[in-house]
Design an enzyme around this catalytic site. Structure first.
Site, PDB file in Angstrom:
ATOM      1  N   ASN A   7      45.548  50.012  42.307  1.00 53.84           N
ATOM      2  CA  ASN A   7      44.685  48.852  42.098  1.00 53.84           C
ATOM      3  C   ASN A   7      43.619  48.862  43.184  1.00 53.84           C
ATOM      4  O   ASN A   7      43.836  48.394  44.297  1.00 53.84           O
ATOM      5  CB  ASN A   7      45.545  47.582  42.181  1.00 53.84           C
ATOM      6  CG  ASN A   7      44.736  46.315  41.955  1.00 53.84           C
ATOM      7  OD1 ASN A   7      43.505  46.354  41.917  1.00 53.84           O
ATOM      8  ND2 ASN A   7      45.426  45.198  41.817  1.00 53.84           N
ATOM      9  N   ARG A  84      44.061  50.213  37.597  1.00 55.88           N
ATOM     10  CA  ARG A  84      43.412  48.965  37.182  1.00 55.88           C
ATOM     11  C   ARG A  84      41.902  49.153  37.299  1.00 55.88           C
ATOM     12  O   ARG A  84      41.397  49.552  38.350  1.00 55.88           O
ATOM     13  CB  ARG A  84      43.848  47.835  38.106  1.00 55.88           C
ATOM     14  CG  ARG A  84      43.113  46.562  37.808  1.00 55.88           C
ATOM     15  CD  ARG A  84      43.116  45.649  38.990  1.00 55.88           C
ATOM     16  NE  ARG A  84      42.371  44.454  38.698  1.00 55.88           N
ATOM     17  CZ  ARG A  84      41.721  43.765  39.621  1.00 55.88           C
ATOM     18  NH1 ARG A  84      41.724  44.137  40.870  1.00 55.88           N
ATOM     19  NH2 ARG A  84      41.062  42.678  39.280  1.00 55.88           N
ATOM     20  N   HIS A 173      40.910  39.201  34.453  1.00 56.99           N
ATOM     21  CA  HIS A 173      42.334  38.838  34.557  1.00 56.99           C
ATOM     22  C   HIS A 173      43.089  39.124  33.260  1.00 56.99           C
ATOM     23  O   HIS A 173      44.160  38.548  33.015  1.00 56.99           O
ATOM     24  CB  HIS A 173      42.525  37.329  34.874  1.00 56.99           C
ATOM     25  CG  HIS A 173      42.110  36.935  36.243  1.00 56.99           C
ATOM     26  ND1 HIS A 173      41.617  35.679  36.540  1.00 56.99           N
ATOM     27  CD2 HIS A 173      42.128  37.611  37.414  1.00 56.99           C
ATOM     28  CE1 HIS A 173      41.334  35.614  37.833  1.00 56.99           C
ATOM     29  NE2 HIS A 173      41.633  36.766  38.389  1.00 56.99           N
ATOM     30  N   ARG A 232      34.266  31.246  44.931  1.00 61.28           N
ATOM     31  CA  ARG A 232      33.251  31.291  43.866  1.00 61.28           C
ATOM     32  C   ARG A 232      33.020  29.892  43.310  1.00 61.28           C
ATOM     33  O   ARG A 232      33.971  29.117  43.171  1.00 61.28           O
ATOM     34  CB  ARG A 232      33.698  32.215  42.726  1.00 61.28           C
ATOM     35  CG  ARG A 232      33.855  33.647  43.126  1.00 61.28           C
ATOM     36  CD  ARG A 232      34.134  34.512  41.900  1.00 61.28           C
ATOM     37  NE  ARG A 232      34.633  35.813  42.293  1.00 61.28           N
ATOM     38  CZ  ARG A 232      35.771  36.347  41.836  1.00 61.28           C
ATOM     39  NH1 ARG A 232      36.496  35.724  40.944  1.00 61.28           N
ATOM     40  NH2 ARG A 232      36.153  37.525  42.260  1.00 61.28           N
ATOM     41  N   GLU A 377      51.007  42.116  37.300  1.00 59.37           N
ATOM     42  CA  GLU A 377      50.000  43.009  36.719  1.00 59.37           C
ATOM     43  C   GLU A 377      50.405  44.473  36.896  1.00 59.37           C
ATOM     44  O   GLU A 377      50.123  45.308  36.035  1.00 59.37           O
ATOM     45  CB  GLU A 377      48.634  42.734  37.360  1.00 59.37           C
ATOM     46  CG  GLU A 377      48.052  41.401  36.874  1.00 59.37           C
ATOM     47  CD  GLU A 377      47.018  40.827  37.821  1.00 59.37           C
ATOM     48  OE1 GLU A 377      47.421  40.305  38.886  1.00 59.37           O
ATOM     49  OE2 GLU A 377      45.830  40.898  37.517  1.00 59.37           O
TER      50      GLU A 377
END
Ligand code: ADP
Length: 392
Positions: A7, A84, A173, A232, A377
């Site tokens: 990842n 990923r 996501h 964000r 994940e």
């Protein structure tokens, strides 16, 4: 099957070597500060303590090289590698076994996520060169959302501009939302039909999933859109960008940094993007921290309303990621906003669900089943490697 999951972020690279049958994690670790000559490499085996050392990591190739070197010292075998990839753009509606064409497509869509895709592609290239006999599978954050209908993913901008620059909603996501669906379905069976998946971490997004198909999601062309997040801003009037450039004299890069790195919980609380720090100060009565949480829950609730509308109902809500799994107050604030929909949580179960695996937190008689399902994940990526390679 033993799968190495890689990842790679913009300046970090995490990895796990795990068995898809037992979910046992043999080794895991991370490379931090890629792009610096003072990188940090951390590695642990069989759940043991993490060993760290300082290593220069000029680029992603040097980071993955260090990981593979460390794994070669062990007796663990690797049957496949899963990567990923943040942005699959318009090319990928599923994970893909990497070949030259897939590599070219990952690079073609890289301008949509330049801080991520190039480094991720470099890590894949290195793995392919080093172990040409092993399959590499690319797992995209965006592919799960490619089932959104045109009304959901299209931006009301001139068509020629959107076509030329591939401007549309891609979401992110997706691997986590897909895991939430898989687990909710496994646990609830036929009771789970319309799922609102809430991934609330430093990055945060919602997905409306109907029978395993994504109908809409809150992130957009990039992960900046949608919910208020750690740093964000999420959805704001897009004219704010032009206004700040015109009247404030901010450059494109300054506005980009402001909206991605200096906004959200960090900007409102004035102290941190970490929900734990904000929670501590909020409990002491700090008004900006209280406002940060109120805004976080309000915006999540409001956008959840739009997700629920886009699938014409909801029977299951799942919470995941750092805040979703651990902060019971946010879950309560969010769920209380949906009492009018018949959502009732059990306050004890909600408080006790902190970090305890999949749990139902709704009260008996709630019209909607509410669960905390810790995301995984890495497992999902490994599972895709097995799914796409096991018959080859
Ligand atoms: P990402 O993967 O997007 O970086 P995570 O899913 O790790 O983010 O979530 C990070 C967020 O989760 C941070 O805001 C952090 O404060 C919050 N978090 C982690 N543990 C807890 C906890 N025990 N209580 C409240 N918030 C937590």
């Amino acid at each position: 099957m033993n799968v190495l999951v890689v990842n790679a972020g913009s300046s970090s690279l995490k990895y796990q070597l795990l068995d898809t049958d037992t979910r046992e994690v043999f080794a895991k670790g991370n490379c931090e500060r890629i792009g610096s000559d003072m990188g940090i490499f951390g590695h642990s085996e069989n759940g043991g303590a993490k060993q760290t050392e300082e290593v220069p990591f000029p680029d992603h190739r040097s980071a993955i090289a260090r990981v593979l070197e460390e794994l070669e010292k062990t007796d663990f075998t690797i049957d496949g590698i899963g990567h990923r990839i943040v942005q699959g753009g318009w090319h990928f509606d599923d994970s893909a076994v990497v070949d030259d064409e897939v590599m070219a497509e990952i690079l073609e869509v890289a301008p949509l996520a330049p801080l991520h895709n190039y480094g991720e592609a470099a890590a894949i290239e290195y793995c392919r060169e080093k172990y040409p006999e092993l399959p590499n599978v690319a797992v995209f954050d965006t592919s799960f959302h490619m089932t959104m209908p045109e009304v959901a993913y299209t931006y009301a901008l001139p068509k020629d501009v959107c076509d030329k620059y591939h401007v549309r909603k891609y979401g992110a996501h997706g691997t986590s939302h897909r895991y939430e669906w898989m687990m909710a379905k496994e646990i609830l069976g036929s009771r789970c039909h319309r799922l609102l998946s809430c991934h609330l971490g430093n990055g945060a997004s919602l997905a409306a999933i109907e029978d395993g198909v994504c109908r809409d999601t809150t992130m957009g062309l990039t992960p900046l859109d949608g919910l208020m997040m750690g740093t964000r801003c999420g959805s704001i009037d897009p004219a704010t960008v032009c206004y700040l450039q015109r009247e404030g004299g901010y450059s494109y890069q300054e506005v980009d940094d402001m909206m991605n790195k200096q906004s959200g919980l960090l900007a409102i609380s004035g102290i941190s993007n970490d929900a734990r720090d904000i929670r501590t100060r909020a409990s002491e009565g700090d008004e900006r921290c209280l406002l940060a949480f109120d805004m976080f829950a309000y915006k999540a609730m409001q956008q959840a309303g739009s997700m629920i509308a886009s699938m014409a109902g909801v029977d299951t809500i799942t919470f995941t990621a750092g805040i979703g799994e651990n902060d019971w107050s946010i879950r309560k604030a969010f769920c209380d906003c949906f009492e009018w929909l018949g959502v009732r949580i059990d306050n004890n179960k909600n408080r006790e669900a902190v970090g305890n695996g999949p749990q139902v937190i709704s009260a008996a008689g709630s019209a909607v089943t509410v669960m905390v399902i810790p995301t995984d994940e890495e497992y999902m990526i490994a599972h895709d490697v097995e799914r796409l390679t096991k018959n080859n």
